[in-house]
Design a protein around this motif. Structure first.
Motif, PDB file in Angstrom:
ATOM      1  N   LEU A  16      -4.356   5.400  -7.416  1.00 47.92           N
ATOM      2  CA  LEU A  16      -4.641   6.239  -8.572  1.00 47.92           C
ATOM      3  C   LEU A  16      -3.842   5.614  -9.694  1.00 47.92           C
ATOM      4  CD1 LEU A  16      -4.457  10.006  -7.584  1.00 47.92           C
ATOM      5  CD2 LEU A  16      -6.390   8.770  -8.511  1.00 47.92           C
ATOM      6  N   ARG A  17      -4.523   5.135 -10.681  1.00 49.85           N
ATOM      7  CA  ARG A  17      -3.810   4.537 -11.808  1.00 49.85           C
ATOM      8  C   ARG A  17      -3.644   5.599 -12.876  1.00 49.85           C
ATOM      9  NH1 ARG A  17      -4.318  -1.215 -14.310  1.00 49.85           N
ATOM     10  NH2 ARG A  17      -2.971  -1.448 -12.528  1.00 49.85           N
ATOM     11  N   VAL A  18      -2.394   5.909 -13.176  1.00 51.45           N
ATOM     12  CA  VAL A  18      -2.101   6.866 -14.236  1.00 51.45           C
ATOM     13  C   VAL A  18      -1.661   6.045 -15.442  1.00 51.45           C
ATOM     14  CG1 VAL A  18      -0.651   8.804 -14.936  1.00 51.45           C
ATOM     15  CG2 VAL A  18      -1.352   8.576 -12.557  1.00 51.45           C
ATOM     16  N   ALA A  19      -2.424   6.134 -16.520  1.00 57.75           N
ATOM     17  CA  ALA A  19      -2.078   5.366 -17.723  1.00 57.75           C
ATOM     18  C   ALA A  19      -1.676   6.349 -18.801  1.00 57.75           C
ATOM     19  CB  ALA A  19      -3.262   4.520 -18.171  1.00 57.75           C
ATOM     20  N   VAL A  20      -0.484   6.153 -19.330  1.00 57.48           N
ATOM     21  CA  VAL A  20       0.048   7.073 -20.328  1.00 57.48           C
ATOM     22  C   VAL A  20       0.152   6.347 -21.653  1.00 57.48           C
ATOM     23  CG1 VAL A  20       2.005   8.547 -20.899  1.00 57.48           C
ATOM     24  CG2 VAL A  20       1.403   8.173 -18.512  1.00 57.48           C
ATOM     25  N   SER A  67       0.815  -1.208   0.000  1.00 60.80           N
ATOM     26  CA  SER A  67       0.000   0.000   0.000  1.00 60.80           C
ATOM     27  C   SER A  67       0.851   1.260   0.000  1.00 60.80           C
ATOM     28  CB  SER A  67      -0.910  -0.003   1.224  1.00 60.80           C
ATOM     29  OG  SER A  67      -0.098  -0.061   2.372  1.00 60.80           O
ATOM     30  N   LYS A  68       2.178   1.075   0.002  1.00 63.03           N
ATOM     31  CA  LYS A  68       3.011   2.268   0.027  1.00 63.03           C
ATOM     32  C   LYS A  68       3.855   2.398  -1.239  1.00 63.03           C
ATOM     33  CE  LYS A  68       2.593   3.835   4.394  1.00 63.03           C
ATOM     34  NZ  LYS A  68       3.019   3.053   5.580  1.00 63.03           N
ATOM     35  N   THR A  69       3.894   1.319  -2.027  1.00 60.20           N
ATOM     36  CA  THR A  69       4.830   1.327  -3.144  1.00 60.20           C
ATOM     37  C   THR A  69       4.133   1.568  -4.465  1.00 60.20           C
ATOM     38  OG1 THR A  69       5.749  -0.521  -1.926  1.00 60.20           O
ATOM     39  CG2 THR A  69       6.881   0.126  -3.912  1.00 60.20           C
ATOM     40  N   MET A  70       4.724   2.460  -5.222  1.00 58.94           N
ATOM     41  CA  MET A  70       4.180   2.744  -6.542  1.00 58.94           C
ATOM     42  C   MET A  70       4.665   1.669  -7.502  1.00 58.94           C
ATOM     43  SD  MET A  70       4.658   6.291  -8.480  1.00 58.94           S
ATOM     44  CE  MET A  70       5.034   6.411 -10.189  1.00 58.94           C
ATOM     45  N   VAL A  71       3.760   1.213  -8.348  1.00 58.66           N
ATOM     46  CA  VAL A  71       4.137   0.177  -9.310  1.00 58.66           C
ATOM     47  C   VAL A  71       4.003   0.745 -10.715  1.00 58.66           C
ATOM     48  CG1 VAL A  71       3.537  -2.072 -10.259  1.00 58.66           C
ATOM     49  CG2 VAL A  71       3.429  -1.698  -7.807  1.00 58.66           C
ATOM     50  N   THR A  72       5.068   0.632 -11.474  1.00 60.91           N
ATOM     51  CA  THR A  72       5.058   1.145 -12.842  1.00 60.91           C
ATOM     52  C   THR A  72       5.211  -0.013 -13.796  1.00 60.91           C
ATOM     53  OG1 THR A  72       6.076   3.218 -12.145  1.00 60.91           O
ATOM     54  CG2 THR A  72       6.281   2.643 -14.458  1.00 60.91           C
ATOM     55  N   GLU A  73       4.377  -0.043 -14.813  1.00 62.73           N
ATOM     56  CA  GLU A  73       4.464  -1.128 -15.790  1.00 62.73           C
ATOM     57  C   GLU A  73       4.367  -0.565 -17.190  1.00 62.73           C
ATOM     58  OE1 GLU A  73       1.640  -4.309 -15.270  1.00 62.73           O
ATOM     59  OE2 GLU A  73       3.158  -5.683 -16.076  1.00 62.73           O
ATOM     60  N   LEU A  74       5.251  -1.071 -18.051  1.00 58.48           N
ATOM     61  CA  LEU A  74       5.293  -0.578 -19.416  1.00 58.48           C
ATOM     62  C   LEU A  74       5.074  -1.742 -20.361  1.00 58.48           C
ATOM     63  CD1 LEU A  74       6.391   1.419 -21.677  1.00 58.48           C
ATOM     64  CD2 LEU A  74       8.623   0.559 -21.094  1.00 58.48           C
ATOM     65  N   TRP A  75       4.245  -1.515 -21.365  1.00 55.11           N
ATOM     66  CA  TRP A  75       3.985  -2.572 -22.340  1.00 55.11           C
ATOM     67  C   TRP A  75       4.534  -2.168 -23.711  1.00 55.11           C
ATOM     68  CZ3 TRP A  75       1.917  -7.202 -21.005  1.00 55.11           C
ATOM     69  CH2 TRP A  75       1.311  -7.281 -19.752  1.00 55.11           C
ATOM     70  N   LEU A  76       5.274  -3.070 -24.313  1.00 50.35           N
ATOM     71  CA  LEU A  76       5.825  -2.829 -25.645  1.00 50.35           C
ATOM     72  C   LEU A  76       5.253  -3.851 -26.615  1.00 50.35           C
ATOM     73  CD1 LEU A  76       9.536  -2.394 -24.546  1.00 50.35           C
ATOM     74  CD2 LEU A  76       8.049  -0.576 -25.350  1.00 50.35           C
ATOM     75  N   SER A  88       0.856  -0.244 -32.748  1.00 53.44           N
ATOM     76  CA  SER A  88       0.098   0.070 -31.529  1.00 53.44           C
ATOM     77  C   SER A  88       0.936   0.950 -30.620  1.00 53.44           C
ATOM     78  CB  SER A  88      -0.313  -1.216 -30.816  1.00 53.44           C
ATOM     79  OG  SER A  88       0.797  -2.036 -30.610  1.00 53.44           O
ATOM     80  N   SER A  89       0.252   1.691 -29.773  1.00 49.18           N
ATOM     81  CA  SER A  89       0.963   2.630 -28.899  1.00 49.18           C
ATOM     82  C   SER A  89       1.627   1.911 -27.756  1.00 49.18           C
ATOM     83  CB  SER A  89      -0.024   3.625 -28.304  1.00 49.18           C
ATOM     84  OG  SER A  89      -0.734   4.259 -29.303  1.00 49.18           O
ATOM     85  N   ARG A  90       2.547   2.603 -27.175  1.00 50.32           N
ATOM     86  CA  ARG A  90       3.176   2.096 -25.964  1.00 50.32           C
ATOM     87  C   ARG A  90       2.366   2.580 -24.788  1.00 50.32           C
ATOM     88  NH1 ARG A  90       9.133   4.065 -26.542  1.00 50.32           N
ATOM     89  NH2 ARG A  90       9.256   3.037 -28.546  1.00 50.32           N
ATOM     90  N   ILE A  91       2.104   1.689 -23.859  1.00 47.57           N
ATOM     91  CA  ILE A  91       1.319   2.107 -22.703  1.00 47.57           C
ATOM     92  C   ILE A  91       2.121   1.900 -21.430  1.00 47.57           C
ATOM     93  CG2 ILE A  91      -0.756   1.635 -21.361  1.00 47.57           C
ATOM     94  CD1 ILE A  91      -2.164   1.019 -23.904  1.00 47.57           C
ATOM     95  N   VAL A  92       2.192   2.949 -20.640  1.00 42.54           N
ATOM     96  CA  VAL A  92       2.856   2.851 -19.341  1.00 42.54           C
ATOM     97  C   VAL A  92       1.808   3.096 -18.275  1.00 42.54           C
ATOM     98  CG1 VAL A  92       4.738   3.709 -17.912  1.00 42.54           C
ATOM     99  CG2 VAL A  92       4.843   3.973 -20.380  1.00 42.54           C
ATOM    100  N   THR A  93       1.728   2.231 -17.296  1.00 45.64           N
ATOM    101  CA  THR A  93       0.799   2.495 -16.211  1.00 45.64           C
ATOM    102  C   THR A  93       1.579   2.650 -14.908  1.00 45.64           C
ATOM    103  OG1 THR A  93       0.499   0.137 -15.780  1.00 45.64           O
ATOM    104  CG2 THR A  93      -1.125   1.193 -17.191  1.00 45.64           C
ATOM    105  N   HIS A  94       1.119   3.583 -14.111  1.00 43.76           N
ATOM    106  CA  HIS A  94       1.716   3.790 -12.790  1.00 43.76           C
ATOM    107  C   HIS A  94       0.599   3.661 -11.775  1.00 43.76           C
ATOM    108  CE1 HIS A  94       5.351   5.691 -14.609  1.00 43.76           C
ATOM    109  NE2 HIS A  94       4.496   6.139 -15.491  1.00 43.76           N
ATOM    110  N   ASP A  95       0.761   2.752 -10.853  1.00 41.27           N
ATOM    111  CA  ASP A  95      -0.235   2.600  -9.789  1.00 41.27           C
ATOM    112  C   ASP A  95       0.277   3.322  -8.556  1.00 41.27           C
ATOM    113  OD1 ASP A  95      -1.237  -0.784 -10.657  1.00 41.27           O
ATOM    114  OD2 ASP A  95      -2.035   1.172 -11.239  1.00 41.27           O
ATOM    115  N   ILE A  96      -0.362   4.422  -8.230  1.00 40.55           N
ATOM    116  CA  ILE A  96       0.076   5.221  -7.083  1.00 40.55           C
ATOM    117  C   ILE A  96      -0.835   4.909  -5.911  1.00 40.55           C
ATOM    118  CG2 ILE A  96       0.390   7.573  -6.248  1.00 40.55           C
ATOM    119  CD1 ILE A  96       0.624   8.363  -9.240  1.00 40.55           C
TER     120      ILE A  96
END
Lengths: 365, 284
Positions: free
Chosen positions: B113-117, A172-181, B125-133
């Motif tokens: 807060l999910r930030v999807a870029v 609940s404290k850590t931000m998770v970043t995920e990138l799709w290619l 297709s586009s590249r999608i980055v999601t950040h779950d804050i």
């Protein structure tokens, strides 16, 4: 190489000059092989019937100090001579500069055994090849301080990169970043579906900047979690290998629900209006899905005596070394790369097993 | 409780990111309050913050192409979330070339807060980055803790000097002392002063101008009838002032401060897109 280790290993071979480094926890190894054609003149010396070609290691900082300011070197230096004088115990670096100036640096070296990590790209089930720029653009989304990243395959052939969150960190404290290619951003993709590996980003970044600067495509060879990941760069006169240990799964990973075998996510489609909406909607509905089958426990092997095999470039088997690590335990992150793989919970004791990529085969350390 | 919003315009994204950057420099964690028309970033004056508090108010229409929210209940149509603004800044920082940015409140393992870029890419297709804050939802019973602070009954109100100048002065003073005295009068004069055992340094600003404040009900405030030359001062933590100034990358439309003698300094920065108020209490 300096991002990996404090010592630079120089190994002249018939096929060129090899420069290598390994990190202190033996979880990262890199080798740059410069073919004879790279040089104006290349004489590896002669190996006798009983002797091998001379090898040595020098302090990374001393070596780098000679080439300190690259822009000014490019302007003033005409030629650089590297000469190994075994009898004088000196590695000579001679810079022939403009106006008849010659700068000679004599570096002390230590003799050493062959530094060779145990890996085999042929044995890797998965392979990705991408222009360095793609990976650099991917990695920029992660904070510079991030230690570990998980590379995985997802639905629709997409490749994902996500920051690795340690098990004991609070979710609940850590931000998770995920990138799709998308698959078509890569030059080639040959991956086992549902595969993923976690490795240290810091050491990879070093190779990535080199690849970007030399505009070479990067190939990533990987297999199951726990087996090393191998990054290679290939050129007519240069061959680069970076081998990193990866985190092995002890139990099913709850960190990457989208990269295990059971996945209900539709791949983000091409049309953005549906893309993100359906993706995000699917992310919500997949909340209830199961985590997937647990990964096999990393097998414990009996320790083998550390022995180097100078003839073999690549080994089939990985060898583990029972190294009782005295004193302070290593930094937690590396601990997880190393010891987490073989420590079963509840197991007592300080005796820890390392998955060693490069054996410490000379007697002095 | 629902929230989803979308930004497609790069200039809007840029502005929004800069504001988040400013907030991130001022507060390690803060409250995001969402209403139908506005977003608020709130830091309340707890001891943990060193007593400083912040109130930033933005009109959502200035940034978002889509903005939908449903509060906790119909008659309390608002959402209060606690979060780390640095995380949001990191998510937006690398989105500056994005085709679109979507923000959504989700609750997978914990509220986020999910930030999807969506980023442009060379492929089809586009590249999608999601950040779950991760965020903390503030229950309604605690909403009273985060009300808009009222303008204090100040002694002097004065426009600030050019922020860039003020920032470089304060940064140098920060090397010498932990506290700074701000004093100003109703003749448009302001001094920034530090005093240590070894040295005292004062920077003088003139002709700054004093903003006219209409008194609400015609009664005398502390400022009226006051000797124009007399200085009101407050000694504050220099680091807080430096953080406030460092976070301002764009010159505000209006920048002023209200000083309550030896009590508190109230900074008001007005931008096109919204306003920021920052309160720094005086050190006793």
């Amino acid at each position: 190489l300096s991002r990996i280790g404090d010592e630079l290993y120089l190994e002249p071979t018939e096929s060129g000059l090899s420069l290598r480094a390994v990190n202190s926890s033996r979880s990262a190894f890199a080798a740059f092989l410069f073919a004879p054609l790279f040089f104006q003149l290349y004489e590896p010396g002669s190996a006798g019937p009983d002797t091998e070609l001379f090898r040595c290691k020098v302090h990374m900082k001393s070596f780098l100090g000679v080439f300190r300011s690259l822009p000014s070197l490019e302007k003033s230096v005409g030629k650089c001579l590297i000469l190994l004088k075994p009898r004088a115990s000196r590695l000579v670096l001679q810079l022939h500069c403009k106006h008849g100036v010659t700068k000679t640096h004599n570096l002390a070296f230590q003799e050493c055994e062959r530094l060779q990590a145990v890996f085999d790209t042929q044995r890797c089930a998965s392979r990705l090849c991408a222009p360095a720029r793609l990976l650099a653009e991917a990695v920029v989304h992660f904070p510079p301080t991030l230690a570990e990243v998980t590379l995985g395959t997802g639905p629709g052939g997409k490749i994902s990169l996500r920051n690795y969150v340690e098990d004991d960190a609070e979710p609940s404290k850590t931000m998770v970043t995920e990138l799709w290619l998308a698959e078509d951003e890569f030059q080639s993709v040959a991956v086992a579906p549902g595969s993923h590996i976690t490795f240290c980003l810091k050491e990879f970044r070093g190779l990535l900047s080199f690849a970007e600067a030399s505009n070479l495509p990067l190939t990533i060879h990987f297999d199951e979690p726990g087996r090393p990941v191998i990054f290679t760069l290939d050129d007519t006169v240069l061959e680069v290998h970076l081998v990193l240990a990866t985190l092995s799964d002890l139990e099913s990973s709850s960190q990457s629900p989208s990269t295990n075998g059971v996945s209900h996510l539709p791949a983000p489609s091409d049309d953005f209006a549906d893309d993100l909406e359906s993706y995000m909607a699917a992310m919500e509905t997949s909340e209830g899905c199961s985590e997937g089958p647990p990964s096999p426990t990393f097998p414990l092997r009996t320790p083998q005596p550390a022995k180097s095999k100078p003839q073999e470039e690549e080994e089939e088997e990985e060898e583990e070394e029972e190294g009782a690590v005295p004193g302070t335990p290593p930094h937690k992150k590396f601990r997880s790369l190393f010891f987490g793989s073989v420590m079963t919970p509840g197991r007592p004791g300080p005796a820890t097993t390392q998955e060693v990529l490069a054996e410490d085969s000379d007697g002095e350390s | 409780m629902r929230f989803r919003a979308k930004i497609v315009d790069l200039a809007c994204l840029n502005h929004f990111s800069r504001i988040i950057n400013t907030i991130a420099k001022l507060a390690k964690t803060c409250i995001l309050r969402l209403t139908v028309c506005k977003l608020y970033f709130i830091l309340s004056d707890k001891v943990a913050n060193g007593g400083a508090s912040m109130w930033c108010e933005l009109s959502q229409g200035n940034f978002f192409d889509e903005f939908q929210m449903e509060g906790v209940a119909a008659e309390h149509n608002e959402i209060y979330l606690e979060f780390v603004p640095e995380n949001l800044w990191r998510a937006l920082k690398t989105a500056q070339s994005a085709k679109a940015v979507k923000i959504k409140l989700t609750n997978k393992h914990c509220p986020c807060l999910r930030v999807a870029v969506e980023l442009p890419s060379l492929s089809s297709s586009s590249r999608i980055v999601t950040h779950d804050i991760p965020v903390g939802v503030i229950p309604r019973r605690m909403w009273n803790d985060f009300r808009e602070p009222s303008v204090p009954d100040f002694d002097v109100s004065i426009y600030l000097p050019v922020l860039k100048t003020m920032k470089s002065v304060v940064e140098r003073m920060k090397n010498l002392s932990n506290f700074i005295v701000i004093e100003a009068n109703l003749s448009g004069e302001m001094n920034l002063r530090i005093e240590t055992d070894l040295v005292s340094v004062t920077t003088h600003f003139k002709d700054l101008g004093n903003p006219p404040w209409a008194s609400e009900d015609g009664c005398q405030s502390s400022a009226q009838g006051r000797d124009l030359e007399s200085m009101a001062e407050a000694c504050i933590d220099i680091k807080k002032l430096q953080q406030l100034l460092a976070g301002q990358q764009v010159n505000p439309t209006k920048a002023l401060c209200n000083i309550v003698h030896k009590r508190i300094v109230h900074f008001i920065l007005l931008h096109e897109e919204g306003s920021l108020q920052y309160f720094i209490p005086a050190i006793a």
